[in-house]
Write a protein that holds these residues in place. Structure first.
Motif, PDB file in Angstrom:
ATOM      1  N   SER A  15       6.653  30.182 -10.014  1.00  0.00           N
ATOM      2  CA  SER A  15       6.268  30.495  -8.637  1.00  0.00           C
ATOM      3  C   SER A  15       4.771  30.766  -8.532  1.00  0.00           C
ATOM      4  O   SER A  15       4.094  30.252  -7.636  1.00  0.00           O
ATOM      5  CB  SER A  15       7.060  31.701  -8.126  1.00  0.00           C
ATOM      6  OG  SER A  15       6.954  31.810  -6.724  1.00  0.00           O
TER       7      SER A  15
ATOM      8  N   ALA B 260       3.674  37.049  -7.109  1.00  0.00           N
ATOM      9  CA  ALA B 260       4.706  36.168  -7.669  1.00  0.00           C
ATOM     10  C   ALA B 260       5.310  36.798  -8.914  1.00  0.00           C
ATOM     11  O   ALA B 260       5.733  36.102  -9.835  1.00  0.00           O
ATOM     12  CB  ALA B 260       4.119  34.805  -7.983  1.00  0.00           C
TER      13      ALA B 260
ATOM     14  N   ASN C  10       8.450  34.723  -5.181  1.00  0.00           N
ATOM     15  CA  ASN C  10       9.175  34.737  -6.449  1.00  0.00           C
ATOM     16  C   ASN C  10      10.607  34.332  -6.142  1.00  0.00           C
ATOM     17  O   ASN C  10      11.012  34.273  -4.972  1.00  0.00           O
ATOM     18  CB  ASN C  10       9.108  36.115  -7.124  1.00  0.00           C
ATOM     19  CG  ASN C  10       9.432  37.241  -6.168  1.00  0.00           C
ATOM     20  OD1 ASN C  10      10.440  37.193  -5.473  1.00  0.00           O
ATOM     21  ND2 ASN C  10       8.586  38.260  -6.114  1.00  0.00           N
ATOM     22  N   SER C  11      11.379  34.028  -7.148  1.00  0.00           N
ATOM     23  CA  SER C  11      12.761  33.613  -6.899  1.00  0.00           C
ATOM     24  C   SER C  11      13.584  34.744  -6.297  1.00  0.00           C
ATOM     25  O   SER C  11      14.538  34.501  -5.554  1.00  0.00           O
ATOM     26  CB  SER C  11      13.407  33.107  -8.188  1.00  0.00           C
ATOM     27  OG  SER C  11      13.358  34.095  -9.203  1.00  0.00           O
TER      28      SER C  11
ATOM     29  N   ALA D  99      11.774  29.166  -6.723  1.00  0.00           N
ATOM     30  CA  ALA D  99      10.450  29.704  -7.040  1.00  0.00           C
ATOM     31  C   ALA D  99       9.350  28.869  -6.387  1.00  0.00           C
ATOM     32  O   ALA D  99       8.365  29.405  -5.873  1.00  0.00           O
ATOM     33  CB  ALA D  99      10.263  29.732  -8.556  1.00  0.00           C
TER      34      ALA D  99
END
Length: 620
Positions: free
Chosen positions: A93, A409, A594-595, A606
């Motif tokens: 990400s 991230a 971020n995920s 991401a």
């Protein structure tokens, strides 16, 4: 470091003192175990074995901030000239955010900060030496899963960095194991079940005939009456919730564990439930006592096919889009795009065996700089609203940089501790989720003859072992890297450990498991690995002392993004609805990518998060 592998304590060909493989490269330099400076020509984290992932030196500063409430001093002086973008987190990400920003502002100056000694986040590359031959494994993010479902943005990014999806149909040998008569199996250990047994995996039974399924169950060391019940369950065709409407079934399945469903409605005895309990750990990180029957239905587990509810999960695309180092290749291709000098070559094929030049990551003349071993401890918008001051700690000293924009991230749960301006409601929304902890093991074997003789390439172990899933690496030959064609050649085995704790719900298991992971030593893992492999494959000639050449343990206390696993989770929660939407709100010139912020633990999540965050900032 265990004496068993002490003779193999090598990093880039340099002999290291006993125990050094549990050190971060910075610590190794400090103790004189690696030559040169921290990011000199001999700095090469992929070749480190022992405990990797969240390694010693990568988490202590963050834990002091988040767990102990320590406040690090903010330096009065700015350490460098102002950047256009600072990215906190060098995973897929964060690297994607740098790439998207540079696409829009080609003259931009970017700094990426990461607390680990390597870039890529969970997309981690492992290199293991077997008698002079280098094997490549993956230490986390595994595969480009279902690329046809990627967003236009994510597909375009892969194309921009050189990933050619269709080539994997040539590089991944889908019939490799079936040609050799090898399938998935289950290993029953003697301490748990009273006797050892290796049987075909009836939970992965698509290719088994009814007679083969029955024979596999009859070979299990469980009582005959329990075998009868298991065979009936696997035969399917029974609606265990007959008489209820689809809506009533759905509500029930969402609010009961799969094991509870098997016991209360399918009448399965304890030995059957125990055999099934941990069969989905790599996906949900808990046993079926804490994961819902609804999730079991979605993935087609026994007893759910006759309920008359169609799964929403499609399996139309083969699971083949895999580099030898997993999605670490995506991270490496992003680095090649951002800092060409750091990654030689031009194609996805020559990337596989390319050696990254870590000394090129953080050069002053480069418009993009990646600074490893650097933990962010504070990010605050400037008083005039035109920038963000970011304080980070590297080698025990604090530094402050300023940027016109910041993308966080990193691990989502640390953001309320990093950003003092974050509203309480937003911090609470972030705290709803918690990461799924796990360890991905890369074990280098001198040969895979025992697997071939046993007839299994993947083994699930429901008993008293740590790594309940082990499998021979994916059969991918790409560029100059060739998969082991002969059982007498060295190979990587990938193994999966989740620190479950029965009696707790899903999120509490994740929290307890995280704490447990940080308490386990390398020796705890190694002794269990050797015992497990000798018990599982010893009858086929395997000798762990002789055949295991190297072990890398990728420890991720903050692993998968939370995707609302568990029992009783609101039905409307998912990637596009849930607390994470409020949790990712922009905070001035700080955006979140971020995920976790997508509640989606996949590479495209991401990437999509990075694109959203960069767009938020450039729209200001």
């Amino acid at each position: 470091m265990s004496p068993r592998l002490s003779r193999r304590d090598f990093v880039s060909g340099m002999a290291m003192a006993a125990g050094a493989l549990q050190l971060s490269p910075l610590e190794a330099v400090a103790r004189g175990l690696l030559p040169g400076t921290a990011l000199g020509p001999d700095y090469y984290p992929p070749a480190l074995t022992g405990i990797r992932g969240s390694h010693a030196g990568s988490f202590e500063v963050a834990h002091a901030l988040a767990r102990e409430g320590h406040r690090f001093p903010i330096p009065r002086e700015q350490s460098e000239s102002t950047y256009d973008l600072v990215v906190v987190g060098g995973g897929i990400s964060g690297l994607s955010a740098a790439k998207f920003f540079l696409d829009r502002q080609p003259q931009g100056r970017i700094l990426v900060l990461d607390n680990h000694d390597d870039f890529g986040g969970h997309a981690r590359r492992n290199e293991l030496d077997v008698d002079g031959r280098t094997l490549i494994g993956y230490g986390g993010s595994q595969t480009i899963d279902t690329p046809s479902a990627y967003s236009t943005v994510a597909r375009q990014l892969l194309q921009d960095i050189g990933v050619e999806i269709d080539r994997f149909y040539d590089y991944y040998d889908q019939a490799f194991f079936s040609r050799r008569g090898m399938g998935p199996g289950i290993y029953f250990d003697k301490p748990t079940f009273g006797s050892r047994a290796l049987t075909p995996d009836v939970l992965e039974s698509a290719e088994l005939t009814p007679l083969e399924r029955e024979a596999a169950v009859r070979a299990m060391p469980i009582p005959a009456a329990d075998q009868d019940a298991f065979i009936a369950l696997l035969a399917g065709g029974v609606d265990y919730l007959a008489g209820r409407s689809t809506r009533e079934k759905t509500v029930l399945l969402r609010n009961i564990s799969y094991l509870g469903f098997l016991e209360q409605y399918a009448g399965m005895p304890e030995s059957v439930r125990e055999t099934i309990r941990d069969s989905f750990l790599p996906m949900v990180g808990v046993g079926w006592e804490a994961a819902s029957a609804w999730e079991a239905l979605q993935y087609g587990f026994p007893g759910t096919a006759g309920l008359g509810i169609v799964s929403s999960i499609k399996h139309d695309e083969p699971y083949i889009h895999h580099f030898p180092d997993g999605n670490a290749s995506i991270a490496r291709l992003l680095v090649r795009k951002l800092i060409p000098d750091a990654m030689p070559g031009h194609t996805m094929e020559d990337l596989v065996t390319a050696r990254a030049n870590y000394a090129a990551l953080d050069r002053g003349e480069s418009p993009v700089r990646i600074r490893l071993n650097s933990t962010a401890v504070n990010a605050r918008n400037t008083a005039d609203g035109k920038g963000v001051d970011v304080t980070y700690v590297c080698r025990g000293s604090a530094y402050r940089v300023r940027a016109k924009h910041v993308v966080m991230a990193c691990y989502n749960g640390i953001i309320p501790h990093l950003c003092p301006e974050l509203p309480d409601a937003q911090a609470e929304a972030i705290r709803y989720a918690t990461k799924v902890p796990f360890v991905v093991g890369s074990f280098a074997l001198r040969n895979w003859r025992a697997f071939a003789d046993a007839g299994y390439f993947r083994l699930y172990s429901p008993g008293d072992v740590m790594f309940k899933y082990v499998r021979l690496d994916f059969p991918v030959s790409l560029g100059n890297y060739r998969y082991a064609q002969d059982p007498d050649e060295p190979i990587v085995v990938t193994a999966w450990y989740c620190p479950t704790q029965r009696g707790l719900d899903t999120r509490d298991q994740y929290r307890a498991g995280r704490a447990r992971l940080l308490q386990l030593s390398y020796r705890d893992f190694e002794s269990d690995i050797f015992r497990h492999f000798d018990g599982m494959l010893g009858q086929h000639g395997f000798d762990a002392d002789r055949d295991i050449a190297a072990i890398t343990l990728n420890r991720w206390p903050h692993g998968y993004a939370y995707e609302f696993e568990g029992i009783g989770v609101p039905a409307e929660y998912g990637r596009y609805s849930g607390p994470h939407i409020a949790g990712r709100a922009r905070l001035g010139r700080i955006s979140i990518a971020n995920s976790d912020s997508e509640a989606y633990a996949y590479a495209d999540g991401a990437i999509d998060a990075a694109h959203r965050a960069v767009n938020e900032q450039l729209a200001l």
